[in-house]
Design an enzyme around this catalytic site. Sequence first.
Site, mmCIF file in Angstrom:
data_model
loop_
_atom_site.group_PDB
_atom_site.id
_atom_site.type_symbol
_atom_site.label_atom_id
_atom_site.label_comp_id
_atom_site.label_asym_id
_atom_site.label_seq_id
_atom_site.Cartn_x
_atom_site.Cartn_y
_atom_site.Cartn_z
ATOM 1 N N SER A 76 -68.442 -28.194 45.306
ATOM 2 C CA SER A 76 -68.110 -29.186 44.290
ATOM 3 C C SER A 76 -67.018 -30.103 44.812
ATOM 4 O O SER A 76 -65.896 -29.656 45.082
ATOM 5 C CB SER A 76 -67.614 -28.512 43.013
ATOM 6 N N HIS A 120 -72.419 -30.879 45.141
ATOM 7 C CA HIS A 120 -72.307 -30.740 43.685
ATOM 8 C C HIS A 120 -71.277 -31.752 43.176
ATOM 9 O O HIS A 120 -70.125 -31.784 43.635
ATOM 10 C CB HIS A 120 -71.885 -29.319 43.334
ATOM 11 N N ASP A 172 -69.379 -33.241 39.907
ATOM 12 C CA ASP A 172 -68.981 -32.947 38.532
ATOM 13 C C ASP A 172 -68.512 -34.216 37.824
ATOM 14 O O ASP A 172 -67.441 -34.743 38.130
ATOM 15 C CB ASP A 172 -67.847 -31.915 38.536
ATOM 16 N N MET A 177 -67.193 -35.901 34.469
ATOM 17 C CA MET A 177 -66.493 -35.499 33.240
ATOM 18 C C MET A 177 -66.026 -36.729 32.479
ATOM 19 O O MET A 177 -65.548 -37.688 33.094
ATOM 20 C CB MET A 177 -65.285 -34.640 33.593
ATOM 21 N N HIS A 224 -73.870 -32.909 38.000
ATOM 22 C CA HIS A 224 -73.622 -32.092 36.813
ATOM 23 C C HIS A 224 -72.901 -32.964 35.789
ATOM 24 O O HIS A 224 -71.700 -33.239 35.927
ATOM 25 C CB HIS A 224 -72.773 -30.880 37.246
ATOM 26 N N MET A 258 -71.094 -33.571 32.599
ATOM 27 C CA MET A 258 -70.349 -32.971 31.482
ATOM 28 C C MET A 258 -69.896 -34.129 30.595
ATOM 29 O O MET A 258 -68.698 -34.424 30.471
ATOM 30 C CB MET A 258 -69.171 -32.160 32.029
ATOM 31 N N MET A 290 -72.939 -21.818 33.492
ATOM 32 C CA MET A 290 -71.489 -21.998 33.676
ATOM 33 C C MET A 290 -70.796 -20.643 33.574
ATOM 34 O O MET A 290 -70.906 -19.972 32.540
ATOM 35 C CB MET A 290 -70.920 -22.921 32.592
ATOM 36 N N ASP A 304 -72.070 -21.719 38.369
ATOM 37 C CA ASP A 304 -70.977 -22.674 38.588
ATOM 38 C C ASP A 304 -69.693 -22.194 37.924
ATOM 39 O O ASP A 304 -69.630 -22.082 36.691
ATOM 40 C CB ASP A 304 -71.406 -24.028 37.997
HETATM 41 C C1 DX5 Z 1 -66.159 -27.008 36.240
HETATM 42 C C2 DX5 Z 1 -67.111 -27.586 37.264
HETATM 43 C C3 DX5 Z 1 -67.243 -26.756 38.482
HETATM 44 C C4 DX5 Z 1 -65.953 -26.525 39.199
HETATM 45 C C5 DX5 Z 1 -66.128 -25.402 40.160
HETATM 46 O O1 DX5 Z 1 -66.195 -27.776 35.107
HETATM 47 O O2 DX5 Z 1 -68.402 -27.729 36.713
HETATM 48 O O3 DX5 Z 1 -68.235 -27.286 39.350
HETATM 49 O O4 DX5 Z 1 -65.470 -27.647 39.830
HETATM 50 O O5 DX5 Z 1 -64.906 -25.173 40.755
HETATM 51 P P1 DX5 Z 1 -64.440 -23.734 41.237
HETATM 52 O O6 DX5 Z 1 -65.453 -23.291 42.270
HETATM 53 O O7 DX5 Z 1 -63.101 -23.990 41.815
HETATM 54 O O8 DX5 Z 1 -64.438 -22.841 40.038
HETATM 55 ZN ZN ZN Z 2 -70.185 -28.255 38.090
#
Ligand code: DX5
Ligand code: ZN
Length: 217
Positions: A9, A34, A36, A38, A67, A69, A138, A174
């Site tokens: 990620s 990956h 993320d 947000m 991903h 969110m 998750m 994840d």
């Molecule tokens: C959390 C994200 C993850 C996160 C994973 O909201 O979706 O992808 O960045 O990070 P680690 O591996 O550090 O838990």
């Molecule tokens: Zn993620």
Amino acid sequence: MALIKIAPSILSADFARLGDEVRAIDAAGCDYVHIDVMDGHFVPNLSFGPTIIKAIRSHTKKPFDVHLMIDPAAPYLADYANAGADIITVHCEADKHLHRNLQVIRSLGKKAGVSLNPGTSVSVLEPILDDLDLILVMSVNPGFGGQKYIASQTDKIRAVRALIGNRPIELEVDGGVNADNVKMIKDAGADVVVAGSAVFSGDDYVKTIKALRTAAQ
Ligand code: DX5
Ligand code: ZN
């Protein structure tokens, strides 16, 4: 059994050098990148959007595993497809029309994923199993990297694996994945693990990715 796929990620990467970071995880043998996304609304954190994804697209040929969110996701699906996503994963807790979102993602020529928060039951998957290419479990509450794996999610991974049956759906996990728990997660049924801090906390990504792969065997 197949080798586990590793999806670092980039939330834990150095944002000031994002192109270099993407090239480095590619060279270190990652399977997916990956990404993320947000929105400060669905999750209590903001990261980046399609402009940044487009900017790093030329730095690797590896699949972009995006991903989302964000809530709503529906108005932005085409933007993420155009930015270079290969897999677009939406949360079942966001939006009102999950099935429609999955149809739209596939109609854009992309793989459709759905993500479940730790508090969400697997039953939400039953009506949409044939509309999915990926299920993202998750194992932390989404919003931040570096959190602790939530132990109750291992049973959920097993339940999702059983639901998938013979369908060509990848099961991705994840949050809080590291060399100490990756074997347990793989044995429960994961095909792909996301790893943010476990990969980017070290200087040598070849070493950190290899350590995860070896620990999963
Ligand atoms: C959390 C994200 C993850 C996160 C994973 O909201 O979706 O992808 O960045 O990070 P680690 O591996 O550090 O838990
Ligand atoms: Zn993620």
